[in-house]
Motif scaffolding. Structure first.
Motif, PDB file in Angstrom:
ATOM      1  N   UNK A   1       0.844  -1.204   0.000  1.00 55.77           N
ATOM      2  CA  UNK A   1       0.000   0.000   0.000  1.00 55.77           C
ATOM      3  C   UNK A   1       0.872   1.245   0.000  1.00 55.77           C
ATOM      4  N   UNK A   2       0.551   2.193  -0.899  1.00 55.40           N
ATOM      5  CA  UNK A   2       1.273   3.459  -0.976  1.00 55.40           C
ATOM      6  C   UNK A   2       0.756   4.371   0.144  1.00 55.40           C
ATOM      7  N   UNK A   3       1.682   4.758   1.038  1.00 52.62           N
ATOM      8  CA  UNK A   3       1.329   5.584   2.189  1.00 52.62           C
ATOM      9  C   UNK A   3       1.744   7.041   2.015  1.00 52.62           C
ATOM     10  N   UNK A   4       2.758   7.269   1.159  1.00 53.25           N
ATOM     11  CA  UNK A   4       3.265   8.614   0.964  1.00 53.25           C
ATOM     12  C   UNK A   4       3.917   8.771  -0.389  1.00 53.25           C
ATOM     13  N   UNK A   5       4.090  10.023  -0.805  1.00 54.24           N
ATOM     14  CA  UNK A   5       4.648  10.302  -2.122  1.00 54.24           C
ATOM     15  C   UNK A   5       5.345  11.658  -2.099  1.00 54.24           C
ATOM     16  N   UNK A   6       6.438  11.754  -2.848  1.00 52.30           N
ATOM     17  CA  UNK A   6       7.148  13.015  -3.033  1.00 52.30           C
ATOM     18  C   UNK A   6       7.572  13.103  -4.494  1.00 52.30           C
ATOM     19  N   UNK A   7       7.528  14.312  -5.044  1.00 50.90           N
ATOM     20  CA  UNK A   7       7.885  14.509  -6.445  1.00 50.90           C
ATOM     21  C   UNK A   7       8.897  15.649  -6.563  1.00 50.90           C
ATOM     22  N   UNK A   8       9.874  15.442  -7.423  1.00 49.65           N
ATOM     23  CA  UNK A   8      10.881  16.463  -7.733  1.00 49.65           C
ATOM     24  C   UNK A   8      10.836  16.728  -9.228  1.00 49.65           C
ATOM     25  N   UNK A   9      10.792  17.995  -9.587  1.00 49.98           N
ATOM     26  CA  UNK A   9      10.749  18.365 -11.001  1.00 49.98           C
ATOM     27  C   UNK A   9      11.870  19.347 -11.317  1.00 49.98           C
ATOM     28  N   UNK A  10      12.095  19.524 -12.611  1.00 46.09           N
ATOM     29  CA  UNK A  10      13.185  20.361 -13.111  1.00 46.09           C
ATOM     30  C   UNK A  10      12.833  21.835 -12.980  1.00 46.09           C
ATOM     31  N   UNK A  11      13.799  22.630 -12.567  1.00 37.29           N
ATOM     32  CA  UNK A  11      13.643  24.072 -12.594  1.00 37.29           C
ATOM     33  C   UNK A  11      14.978  24.693 -12.969  1.00 37.29           C
ATOM     34  N   UNK A  12      14.914  25.925 -13.401  1.00 35.33           N
ATOM     35  CA  UNK A  12      16.113  26.634 -13.856  1.00 35.33           C
ATOM     36  C   UNK A  12      16.394  27.808 -12.924  1.00 35.33           C
TER      37      UNK A  12
ATOM     38  N   UNK B   1      19.469  35.652  -8.818  1.00 34.45           N
ATOM     39  CA  UNK B   1      19.171  34.700  -9.900  1.00 34.45           C
ATOM     40  C   UNK B   1      17.664  34.490 -10.001  1.00 34.45           C
ATOM     41  N   UNK B   2      17.189  34.388 -11.232  1.00 40.07           N
ATOM     42  CA  UNK B   2      15.759  34.187 -11.491  1.00 40.07           C
ATOM     43  C   UNK B   2      15.438  32.695 -11.430  1.00 40.07           C
ATOM     44  N   UNK B   3      14.399  32.370 -10.665  1.00 42.99           N
ATOM     45  CA  UNK B   3      13.936  30.989 -10.520  1.00 42.99           C
ATOM     46  C   UNK B   3      12.878  30.724 -11.584  1.00 42.99           C
ATOM     47  N   UNK B   4      13.087  29.673 -12.369  1.00 43.59           N
ATOM     48  CA  UNK B   4      12.119  29.317 -13.392  1.00 43.59           C
ATOM     49  C   UNK B   4      11.503  27.954 -13.145  1.00 43.59           C
ATOM     50  N   UNK B   5      10.269  27.955 -12.679  1.00 44.42           N
ATOM     51  CA  UNK B   5       9.541  26.695 -12.512  1.00 44.42           C
ATOM     52  C   UNK B   5       9.130  26.174 -13.879  1.00 44.42           C
ATOM     53  N   UNK B   6       8.880  24.879 -13.979  1.00 43.20           N
ATOM     54  CA  UNK B   6       8.420  24.281 -15.220  1.00 43.20           C
ATOM     55  C   UNK B   6       7.044  24.798 -15.638  1.00 43.20           C
ATOM     56  N   UNK B   7       6.712  24.594 -16.905  1.00 45.98           N
ATOM     57  CA  UNK B   7       5.432  25.066 -17.451  1.00 45.98           C
ATOM     58  C   UNK B   7       4.239  24.496 -16.701  1.00 45.98           C
ATOM     59  N   UNK B   8       4.370  23.287 -16.179  1.00 44.86           N
ATOM     60  CA  UNK B   8       3.259  22.630 -15.511  1.00 44.86           C
ATOM     61  C   UNK B   8       2.761  23.408 -14.296  1.00 44.86           C
ATOM     62  N   UNK B   9       3.620  24.223 -13.680  1.00 46.18           N
ATOM     63  CA  UNK B   9       3.206  25.007 -12.523  1.00 46.18           C
ATOM     64  C   UNK B   9       2.320  26.189 -12.909  1.00 46.18           C
ATOM     65  N   UNK B  10       2.295  26.545 -14.201  1.00 49.85           N
ATOM     66  CA  UNK B  10       1.437  27.618 -14.719  1.00 49.85           C
ATOM     67  C   UNK B  10       1.558  28.908 -13.895  1.00 49.85           C
ATOM     68  N   UNK B  11       2.789  29.339 -13.678  1.00 54.65           N
ATOM     69  CA  UNK B  11       3.041  30.537 -12.879  1.00 54.65           C
ATOM     70  C   UNK B  11       3.210  31.788 -13.700  1.00 54.65           C
ATOM     71  N   UNK B  12       3.236  31.677 -15.008  1.00 50.07           N
ATOM     72  CA  UNK B  12       3.464  32.843 -15.868  1.00 50.07           C
ATOM     73  C   UNK B  12       2.172  33.473 -16.298  1.00 50.07           C
TER      74      UNK B  12
END
Length: 167
Positions: free
Chosen positions: A52-63, A156-167
């Protein structure tokens, strides 16, 4: 016994439901789907016990971009544990394992997270460090962890991936 392992495709349904249950909404689950669709995921980890999956963590690419250089970093989001299994150290095990994997990736300068300062400070994250970066967030919940002292350049400017829809 709880095992921390790489997320696999077979886990996706359980992970999306777990994240929904942990946050009480679908927004974070939708973010996970968008990160995979945009191919921005570095890796995901699950905490599993008796299948059984009890927890999850995700790491994604940023610039991280300054006039002098462009660095790669990881965005930690989201971290979730089943509500009935929270406060057992499962999230901490996921964060520690994720940090170690990121540290072992020579291409990554550090990790950025938006979260509870009291929780993430114990892993070495610092809102003071993130304060010097030009990101879409401010305040003590916006934190950074760098793998080498002063590797993240001031301004330095932090660039999240497109999936975060921050722009």
């Amino acid at each position: 016994m709880i095992e921390i392992r790489q997320e696999e495709m077979k886990d996706r349904g359980a992970v999306l439901q777990l994240v929904h249950d942990a946050f009480g909404q679908w927004d974070e689950s939708d973010l996970i789907k968008r990160l995979y669709l945009e191919e921005e995921v570095l890796f995901g980890l699950v905490a599993e016990e008796e299948g059984k999956v009890l927890g999850h963590i995700l790491f994604s690419v940023m610039e991280v971009q300054s006039p002098e250089l462009i660095l790669s970093a990881a965005a930690l989001a989201p971290l979730a544990v089943l509500p009935e299994r929270q406060k057992e150290g499962i999230g901490s095990k996921l964060v520690e394992a994720g940090i170690q994997i990121c540290r072992n990736n020579v291409d990554l300068a550090g990790i950025i997270v938006l979260g509870d300062p009291d929780y993430y400070r114990r892993f070495g994250f610092s809102s003071e460090l993130a304060e010097k970066l030009d990101g879409p967030f401010t305040g003590e919940c916006f934190m950074a962890l760098e793998f080498r002292k002063a590797v993240l350049p001031e301004g330095a400017k932090i660039g999240y991936g497109k999936a975060f829809a921050l722009e």
